[in-house]
Every structure is written in C-alpha cells, then in structure tokens.
Design a protein around this motif. Sequence first.
Motif, mmCIF file in Angstrom:
data_model
loop_
_atom_site.group_PDB
_atom_site.id
_atom_site.type_symbol
_atom_site.label_atom_id
_atom_site.label_comp_id
_atom_site.label_asym_id
_atom_site.label_seq_id
_atom_site.Cartn_x
_atom_site.Cartn_y
_atom_site.Cartn_z
ATOM 1 N N THR A 43 50.330 44.792 131.886
ATOM 2 C CA THR A 43 49.522 44.766 133.103
ATOM 3 C C THR A 43 48.191 44.089 132.815
ATOM 4 O OG1 THR A 43 48.395 46.150 134.748
ATOM 5 C CG2 THR A 43 48.687 47.099 132.567
ATOM 6 N N LYS A 44 47.691 43.331 133.756
ATOM 7 C CA LYS A 44 46.419 42.626 133.577
ATOM 8 C C LYS A 44 45.225 43.550 133.697
ATOM 9 C CE LYS A 44 47.693 37.960 135.160
ATOM 10 N NZ LYS A 44 47.458 36.951 136.206
ATOM 11 N N GLU A 45 45.372 44.590 134.485
ATOM 12 C CA GLU A 45 44.236 45.446 134.801
ATOM 13 C C GLU A 45 44.106 46.595 133.817
ATOM 14 O OE1 GLU A 45 44.882 46.747 138.748
ATOM 15 O OE2 GLU A 45 44.682 44.759 139.649
ATOM 16 N N ALA A 46 42.856 47.072 133.660
ATOM 17 C CA ALA A 46 42.627 48.255 132.843
ATOM 18 C C ALA A 46 43.323 49.450 133.476
ATOM 19 C CB ALA A 46 41.120 48.512 132.723
ATOM 20 N N TRP A 47 43.654 50.433 132.647
ATOM 21 C CA TRP A 47 44.335 51.607 133.175
ATOM 22 C C TRP A 47 43.479 52.339 134.201
ATOM 23 C CZ3 TRP A 47 49.192 51.602 132.670
ATOM 24 C CH2 TRP A 47 49.856 51.292 131.485
ATOM 25 N N SER A 48 44.115 52.782 135.245
ATOM 26 C CA SER A 48 43.460 53.649 136.215
ATOM 27 C C SER A 48 43.405 55.063 135.637
ATOM 28 C CB SER A 48 44.248 53.657 137.528
ATOM 29 O OG SER A 48 43.947 54.797 138.304
ATOM 30 N N GLN A 49 42.240 55.656 135.621
ATOM 31 C CA GLN A 49 42.109 57.013 135.083
ATOM 32 C C GLN A 49 42.988 57.993 135.844
ATOM 33 O OE1 GLN A 49 38.292 58.647 134.308
ATOM 34 N NE2 GLN A 49 37.599 56.936 133.057
ATOM 35 N N GLU A 50 43.116 57.785 137.135
ATOM 36 C CA GLU A 50 43.926 58.694 137.944
ATOM 37 C C GLU A 50 45.401 58.597 137.565
ATOM 38 O OE1 GLU A 50 44.011 61.847 140.213
ATOM 39 O OE2 GLU A 50 42.163 60.710 139.877
ATOM 40 N N ASP A 51 45.866 57.373 137.288
ATOM 41 C CA ASP A 51 47.265 57.190 136.899
ATOM 42 C C ASP A 51 47.544 57.796 135.522
ATOM 43 O OD1 ASP A 51 47.971 55.938 139.228
ATOM 44 O OD2 ASP A 51 47.694 53.909 138.454
ATOM 45 N N ILE A 52 46.631 57.552 134.568
ATOM 46 C CA ILE A 52 46.791 58.129 133.232
ATOM 47 C C ILE A 52 46.781 59.656 133.319
ATOM 48 C CG2 ILE A 52 45.677 58.456 131.000
ATOM 49 C CD1 ILE A 52 47.013 55.820 131.099
ATOM 50 N N SER A 76 40.160 59.875 128.799
ATOM 51 C CA SER A 76 38.937 59.118 128.477
ATOM 52 C C SER A 76 39.183 58.158 127.316
ATOM 53 C CB SER A 76 37.789 60.074 128.152
ATOM 54 O OG SER A 76 38.066 60.807 126.964
ATOM 55 N N LEU A 77 40.019 58.555 126.354
ATOM 56 C CA LEU A 77 40.303 57.700 125.205
ATOM 57 C C LEU A 77 41.259 56.564 125.562
ATOM 58 C CD1 LEU A 77 40.730 60.477 122.480
ATOM 59 C CD2 LEU A 77 38.833 58.864 122.686
ATOM 60 N N LEU A 78 42.302 56.884 126.302
ATOM 61 C CA LEU A 78 43.315 55.880 126.632
ATOM 62 C C LEU A 78 42.807 54.822 127.613
ATOM 63 C CD1 LEU A 78 46.486 58.147 126.982
ATOM 64 C CD2 LEU A 78 45.865 56.669 125.066
ATOM 65 N N CYS A 79 41.753 55.136 128.327
ATOM 66 C CA CYS A 79 41.199 54.172 129.281
ATOM 67 C C CYS A 79 40.110 53.291 128.677
ATOM 68 C CB CYS A 79 40.653 54.906 130.518
ATOM 69 S SG CYS A 79 41.951 55.596 131.571
ATOM 70 N N LEU A 80 39.832 53.453 127.380
ATOM 71 C CA LEU A 80 38.875 52.577 126.692
ATOM 72 C C LEU A 80 39.570 51.272 126.324
ATOM 73 C CD1 LEU A 80 37.094 55.071 124.246
ATOM 74 C CD2 LEU A 80 36.095 53.981 126.263
#
Length: 207
Positions: free
Chosen positions: A75-84, A103-107
């Motif tokens: 995916t081109k976009e950074a992870w959505s915190q809500e989805d993670i 918080s870690l996986l969305c860095l």
Amino acid sequence: MSQQLELLTENPAQWSTILYVTPEILKKEIKPFVVLALKELEGNPDSRTSSLMNADKFSAVRSVVRHVTRSRSATKEAWSQEDIKTFLEGLRFSPDCVAELTSLLCLEKMYENIPKHLRTKPGLVNLQWRIDLSLSQSNIASENADPERSKEIMRRDTHVILMLTLTNGQTNTYRLSISKFHELRYTIASALKNMIVLEKRSCMRKE
C-alpha cells in the motif's frame, strides 16, 4: 471495510494458534518483542531471541510484526491507526497492548530497513473487462469486407481490455488479443489447480 483493513485481515486462519497467547501478553513486553522481531526481519537477529523465557508470546508478536511489515509494501499510504487497532483487537490483544503496538506499527521509520525480498507485491482489489471492437470494425469498413472476411477480421482484430485496481491504489490497463486472453485464462486456471493440489498435501498443512 477499508482496503488497508481488508489487506490485514485477508487470511484469518493464519492467526488461529496465536489467539490463545495474545491475551496474556503484557504492555511492557510489546516494545522489546517488536525490536527483536524487526532485527530478525532486517537480517540482524539478536542473540537474546534464542533464550527468551516467553517464547510463545514473542512468537505471537513476531508473527504480527512480520505480517504488518510485509503488507505495508502493498500500500502507498501509511497505516491508519484505526485499521491497525481494529486488526489487533481482532487478535485479542489487551487494550493496553493494542495502544502500544498500534503506536509502534504506525511509525513509518519502522519499515525503512526491511529487505526487498520480504516485501509483498500489491494485491488485486478489482478487475473489470470489456470487448474492444473499434479496430476490427474500422478494418472491416476500410476493406469493405464480405461476411466471411469480416469473421476473419473480427477474430484477428478484436481485443479484450482488462483494468486491474491494486491495493496500493494503482490501476493497470492491458489490451489483449482474443487468443492471448484465452492463454491468460488457461494459465490462471492451471495455477489455481496446482495450488489446490498443493494445499491438499500433508506437508503444506499447519500443525
């Protein structure tokens, strides 16, 4: 469901074994486990990994980190915190662990040193197709072809337009002759058949 969440949850069966472990993981264990898992993915395993007391817990977190990291390249976009967060809640992590791991996986810097061979290619979200008769009709008109000749031109110059939308938002369009289209269909059908045969073999089944 967003495309990102669909990508994360596309194979729920793979998590069946870790669902018994995740509720027992503590928040203070999350960050050390993530660091160790990343070092493994980057090709620099830490010697402490082999002597961990909580091997099952680490294995569960490592599976999540590996999956999220590999999926990130699709995916081109950074992870959505809500989805993670939704993904992790589905894996039965405690609320504290969900917040810490999210918080870690969305860095974004977490994914900078992942080797290319561990990155997944984008998946297919949608496929559309249509028949293009423009060239064949033009050639029939220019030749003023009789019915028999028109059939030959139709077979030769009719094309199938395939439009593929990928999980990274990209859209690819392919123009295939009828013969090439049938060749593609045969190749895909053969690949699917071989996958079904492999899945039935005992060596491919998870214990």
